[in-house]
Every structure is written in C-alpha cells, then in structure tokens.
Write a protein that holds these residues in place. Structure first.
Motif, PDB file in Angstrom:
ATOM      1  N   GLN A  31       0.330  -1.333  -0.060  1.00 41.28           N
ATOM      2  CA  GLN A  31      -0.032   0.346   0.038  1.00 41.28           C
ATOM      3  C   GLN A  31       0.872   1.540   0.121  1.00 41.28           C
ATOM      4  OE1 GLN A  31      -2.707  -1.104   3.043  1.00 41.28           O
ATOM      5  NE2 GLN A  31      -3.975  -0.147   2.112  1.00 41.28           N
ATOM      6  N   PRO A  32       0.903   1.576  -1.587  1.00 42.66           N
ATOM      7  CA  PRO A  32       3.049   2.490  -1.701  1.00 42.66           C
ATOM      8  C   PRO A  32       1.654   3.721  -0.982  1.00 42.66           C
ATOM      9  CG  PRO A  32       1.902   1.415  -3.519  1.00 42.66           C
ATOM     10  CD  PRO A  32       1.042   0.607  -2.238  1.00 42.66           C
ATOM     11  N   VAL A  33       1.789   4.942   0.123  1.00 42.95           N
ATOM     12  CA  VAL A  33       2.229   5.872   0.399  1.00 42.95           C
ATOM     13  C   VAL A  33       2.879   7.579  -0.337  1.00 42.95           C
ATOM     14  CG1 VAL A  33       1.807   5.979   2.648  1.00 42.95           C
ATOM     15  CG2 VAL A  33       3.766   6.252   2.322  1.00 42.95           C
ATOM     16  N   ALA A  34       3.783   6.727  -1.840  1.00 41.18           N
ATOM     17  CA  ALA A  34       4.443   7.398  -2.363  1.00 41.18           C
ATOM     18  C   ALA A  34       5.023   6.267  -3.814  1.00 41.18           C
ATOM     19  CB  ALA A  34       5.764   8.431  -1.687  1.00 41.18           C
ATOM     20  N   PRO A  35       5.421   7.509  -5.208  1.00 44.09           N
ATOM     21  CA  PRO A  35       5.650   6.771  -6.256  1.00 44.09           C
ATOM     22  C   PRO A  35       6.249   5.173  -5.750  1.00 44.09           C
ATOM     23  CG  PRO A  35       6.143   9.627  -6.096  1.00 44.09           C
ATOM     24  CD  PRO A  35       5.686   9.213  -4.732  1.00 44.09           C
ATOM     25  N   THR A  36       7.421   5.722  -5.312  1.00 42.75           N
ATOM     26  CA  THR A  36       8.724   4.847  -4.620  1.00 42.75           C
ATOM     27  C   THR A  36       8.450   4.366  -2.991  1.00 42.75           C
ATOM     28  OG1 THR A  36      10.409   5.075  -5.883  1.00 42.75           O
ATOM     29  CG2 THR A  36      10.841   3.441  -4.463  1.00 42.75           C
ATOM     30  N   HIS A  37       8.118   3.684  -2.752  1.00 44.01           N
ATOM     31  CA  HIS A  37       7.753   2.952  -0.753  1.00 44.01           C
ATOM     32  C   HIS A  37       8.485   1.415  -0.475  1.00 44.01           C
ATOM     33  CE1 HIS A  37       5.041   2.906   2.428  1.00 44.01           C
ATOM     34  NE2 HIS A  37       6.463   2.486   2.597  1.00 44.01           N
ATOM     35  N   ILE A  38       9.652   1.401  -0.502  1.00 46.08           N
ATOM     36  CA  ILE A  38       9.928  -0.005  -0.607  1.00 46.08           C
ATOM     37  C   ILE A  38      10.539   0.362   1.286  1.00 46.08           C
ATOM     38  CG2 ILE A  38      11.938  -1.371  -1.095  1.00 46.08           C
ATOM     39  CD1 ILE A  38      12.015   0.195  -3.467  1.00 46.08           C
ATOM     40  N   LEU A  39      10.250  -1.491   1.534  1.00 45.06           N
ATOM     41  CA  LEU A  39      10.329  -1.997   2.819  1.00 45.06           C
ATOM     42  C   LEU A  39      11.713  -2.688   3.097  1.00 45.06           C
ATOM     43  CD1 LEU A  39       7.137  -3.152   4.339  1.00 45.06           C
ATOM     44  CD2 LEU A  39       7.904  -0.730   4.272  1.00 45.06           C
ATOM     45  N   VAL A  40      12.737  -2.042   4.182  1.00 39.03           N
ATOM     46  CA  VAL A  40      14.017  -2.848   3.869  1.00 39.03           C
ATOM     47  C   VAL A  40      13.799  -4.212   5.338  1.00 39.03           C
ATOM     48  CG1 VAL A  40      16.186  -2.496   4.570  1.00 39.03           C
ATOM     49  CG2 VAL A  40      15.383  -1.189   2.665  1.00 39.03           C
ATOM     50  N   ILE A  41      13.838  -5.583   5.990  1.00 34.17           N
ATOM     51  CA  ILE A  41      13.786  -5.855   6.910  1.00 34.17           C
ATOM     52  C   ILE A  41      14.667  -6.578   6.991  1.00 34.17           C
ATOM     53  CG2 ILE A  41      11.053  -6.108   6.192  1.00 34.17           C
ATOM     54  CD1 ILE A  41      11.552  -8.437   5.712  1.00 34.17           C
ATOM     55  N   PRO A  42      15.484  -6.909   7.937  1.00 34.57           N
ATOM     56  CA  PRO A  42      16.851  -7.529   8.139  1.00 34.57           C
ATOM     57  C   PRO A  42      15.972 -10.019   7.715  1.00 34.57           C
ATOM     58  CG  PRO A  42      15.738  -7.006  10.564  1.00 34.57           C
ATOM     59  CD  PRO A  42      15.018  -6.771   8.629  1.00 34.57           C
ATOM     60  N   LYS A  43      16.434 -10.333   7.254  1.00 40.08           N
ATOM     61  CA  LYS A  43      16.192 -11.798   7.554  1.00 40.08           C
ATOM     62  C   LYS A  43      15.627 -12.355   8.483  1.00 40.08           C
ATOM     63  CE  LYS A  43      17.617 -13.058   2.291  1.00 40.08           C
ATOM     64  NZ  LYS A  43      18.190 -13.656   1.644  1.00 40.08           N
ATOM     65  N   LYS A  44      15.995 -11.605   9.546  1.00 40.62           N
ATOM     66  CA  LYS A  44      16.459 -12.696  10.900  1.00 40.62           C
ATOM     67  C   LYS A  44      15.064 -11.920  11.843  1.00 40.62           C
ATOM     68  CE  LYS A  44      18.476 -12.098  15.458  1.00 40.62           C
ATOM     69  NZ  LYS A  44      19.090 -11.608  16.755  1.00 40.62           N
ATOM     70  N   HIS A  45      14.330 -12.678  12.174  1.00 42.27           N
ATOM     71  CA  HIS A  45      12.887 -12.410  12.681  1.00 42.27           C
ATOM     72  C   HIS A  45      13.649 -11.182  14.040  1.00 42.27           C
ATOM     73  CE1 HIS A  45       8.692 -11.260  13.670  1.00 42.27           C
ATOM     74  NE2 HIS A  45       9.479 -11.673  15.057  1.00 42.27           N
ATOM     75  N   ILE A  46      13.319  -9.780  14.297  1.00 47.69           N
ATOM     76  CA  ILE A  46      13.222  -8.785  15.496  1.00 47.69           C
ATOM     77  C   ILE A  46      12.159  -8.915  15.161  1.00 47.69           C
ATOM     78  CG2 ILE A  46      14.599  -7.072  16.388  1.00 47.69           C
ATOM     79  CD1 ILE A  46      16.905  -8.549  14.386  1.00 47.69           C
ATOM     80  N   ALA A  47      11.403  -8.336  15.991  1.00 53.73           N
ATOM     81  CA  ALA A  47       9.930  -7.999  16.509  1.00 53.73           C
ATOM     82  C   ALA A  47       9.727  -6.499  15.815  1.00 53.73           C
ATOM     83  CB  ALA A  47       9.044  -8.311  17.883  1.00 53.73           C
ATOM     84  N   THR A  48      10.770  -5.698  16.982  1.00 47.24           N
ATOM     85  CA  THR A  48      10.901  -4.247  16.916  1.00 47.24           C
ATOM     86  C   THR A  48      12.267  -3.169  17.028  1.00 47.24           C
ATOM     87  OG1 THR A  48      10.038  -3.682  19.267  1.00 47.24           O
ATOM     88  CG2 THR A  48       8.825  -4.320  17.708  1.00 47.24           C
ATOM     89  N   ALA A  49      11.815  -2.196  16.343  1.00 50.22           N
ATOM     90  CA  ALA A  49      13.547  -1.562  17.830  1.00 50.22           C
ATOM     91  C   ALA A  49      14.140  -1.782  19.144  1.00 50.22           C
ATOM     92  CB  ALA A  49      13.123   0.191  16.683  1.00 50.22           C
ATOM     93  N   ASN A  50      12.930  -1.774  19.971  1.00 49.27           N
ATOM     94  CA  ASN A  50      12.691  -2.109  20.518  1.00 49.27           C
ATOM     95  C   ASN A  50      13.283  -3.309  21.433  1.00 49.27           C
ATOM     96  OD1 ASN A  50      12.456   0.463  21.755  1.00 49.27           O
ATOM     97  ND2 ASN A  50      10.268   0.104  21.367  1.00 49.27           N
ATOM     98  N   ALA A  51      13.663  -4.515  20.176  1.00 48.31           N
ATOM     99  CA  ALA A  51      13.746  -5.921  20.918  1.00 48.31           C
ATOM    100  C   ALA A  51      15.590  -6.371  20.166  1.00 48.31           C
ATOM    101  CB  ALA A  51      12.535  -6.901  19.821  1.00 48.31           C
ATOM    102  N   ILE A  52      16.338  -4.852  19.177  1.00 48.44           N
ATOM    103  CA  ILE A  52      17.579  -5.683  18.855  1.00 48.44           C
ATOM    104  C   ILE A  52      17.896  -5.496  20.772  1.00 48.44           C
ATOM    105  CG2 ILE A  52      16.948  -3.889  16.760  1.00 48.44           C
ATOM    106  CD1 ILE A  52      18.927  -2.067  18.146  1.00 48.44           C
ATOM    107  N   ASP A  53      19.520  -6.184  20.169  1.00 49.33           N
ATOM    108  CA  ASP A  53      20.338  -6.432  21.010  1.00 49.33           C
ATOM    109  C   ASP A  53      22.037  -5.860  20.325  1.00 49.33           C
ATOM    110  OD1 ASP A  53      20.991  -8.758  20.484  1.00 49.33           O
ATOM    111  OD2 ASP A  53      19.772  -9.737  21.926  1.00 49.33           O
ATOM    112  N   ALA A  54      23.178  -6.321  21.274  1.00 51.72           N
ATOM    113  CA  ALA A  54      25.016  -5.657  21.100  1.00 51.72           C
ATOM    114  C   ALA A  54      24.316  -6.808  19.529  1.00 51.72           C
ATOM    115  CB  ALA A  54      25.008  -5.759  21.803  1.00 51.72           C
TER     116      ALA A  54
END
Ligand code: AMP
Length: 113
Positions: A31-54
């Motif tokens: 559901q693009p909100v602009a002419p270009t709208h791309i999602l970059v994801i890690p292949k590893k599952h991490i739920a949110t930025a609050n779940a990252i660690d070192a």
C-alpha cells in the motif's frame, strides 16, 4: 512463527523484491504512500527496534546500507527521500518484524502525521 514478513523471506508469500543479500530483503510496500515505497527488513526475525540487542549491531548497519542501495536503484539518492521506522503500536507499527520504510518520489512534510 506466524510472521508475515518471515513468510515473505521464506518466499511463502509473494512480494516484489527489489534488493536481497544474505542478511536483508527489500520489497515494495503493498500500500504505497509515495511513488517509491520500499520496505527493508532483516531476514532474521526481530519484532521491533525495541527488541534489538548488541548482537544485532552489524545487522542494523546492513539495513541502512541496503536502504542506501535501494535509494540508488530507485533513483532517489540525488533528490533525497525519507527513511522511517515505526516502533510499537504507539509508534504506528502494524507488522511486528522490524523494517525501514524507504519513501520517495514526492515532496514530504514535517512533522509526520
Ligand atoms: P508499519 O505500519 O510501519 O508496521 O508498516 C508495515 C507496512 O507493511 C505497511 O506500510 C503495509 O502497507 C505493508 N505491508 C503489509 N502487508 C504487506 C505485504 N504482504 N507486502 C508488502 N507490504 C506489506
């Protein structure tokens, strides 16, 4: 694990992939909100930025490098674009697999909604 973006990583759900390496995947937002709208994801599952660690330090760098490459591939680098990461329900996150939005191709405003 019942995660939409893990299913896209596993190619169980189709997506228009624009960039991929061992660590990350980038695909067009459904559901693009602009002419270009791309999602970059890690292949590893991490739920949110609050779940990252070192141990995710280098993987987070991979996401930004991939976002830069996506911007180059899409012709956004010169004009500029927006990188967005929504964090948690209060931050507008709806898919709980960490992702960077690469949004470009139109004027943007600040503050965001
Ligand atoms: P957020 O609200 O930050 O969690 O962003 C989630 C994004 O995923 C939204 O912009 C959705 O449009 C997008 N999205 C949801 N399902 C799909 C899908 N199957 N393929 C591509 N993008 C999707």
């Amino acid at each position: 694990m019942d995660c939409l973006f893990c299913k896209i990583v596993a190619k169980e759900i189709p997506a228009e992939i624009v960039y991929e390496n061992d660590a990350v995947l980038a695909f067009r937002d459904i559901q693009p909100v602009a002419p270009t709208h791309i999602l970059v994801i890690p292949k590893k599952h991490i739920a949110t930025a609050n779940a990252i660690d070192a141990s995710d330090r280098s993987l987070m760098g991979e996401m930004f490098l991939a976002a830069k490459e996506v911007a180059r591939l899409e012709g956004l680098s010169e004009r500029g674009h927006r990188l967005v990461m929504n964090v948690g329900e209060g931050g507008g996150q709806s898919v709980f697999h960490i992702h960077l939005h690469v949004i470009g191709g139109r004027d943007v405003s600040w503050p965001p909604g």
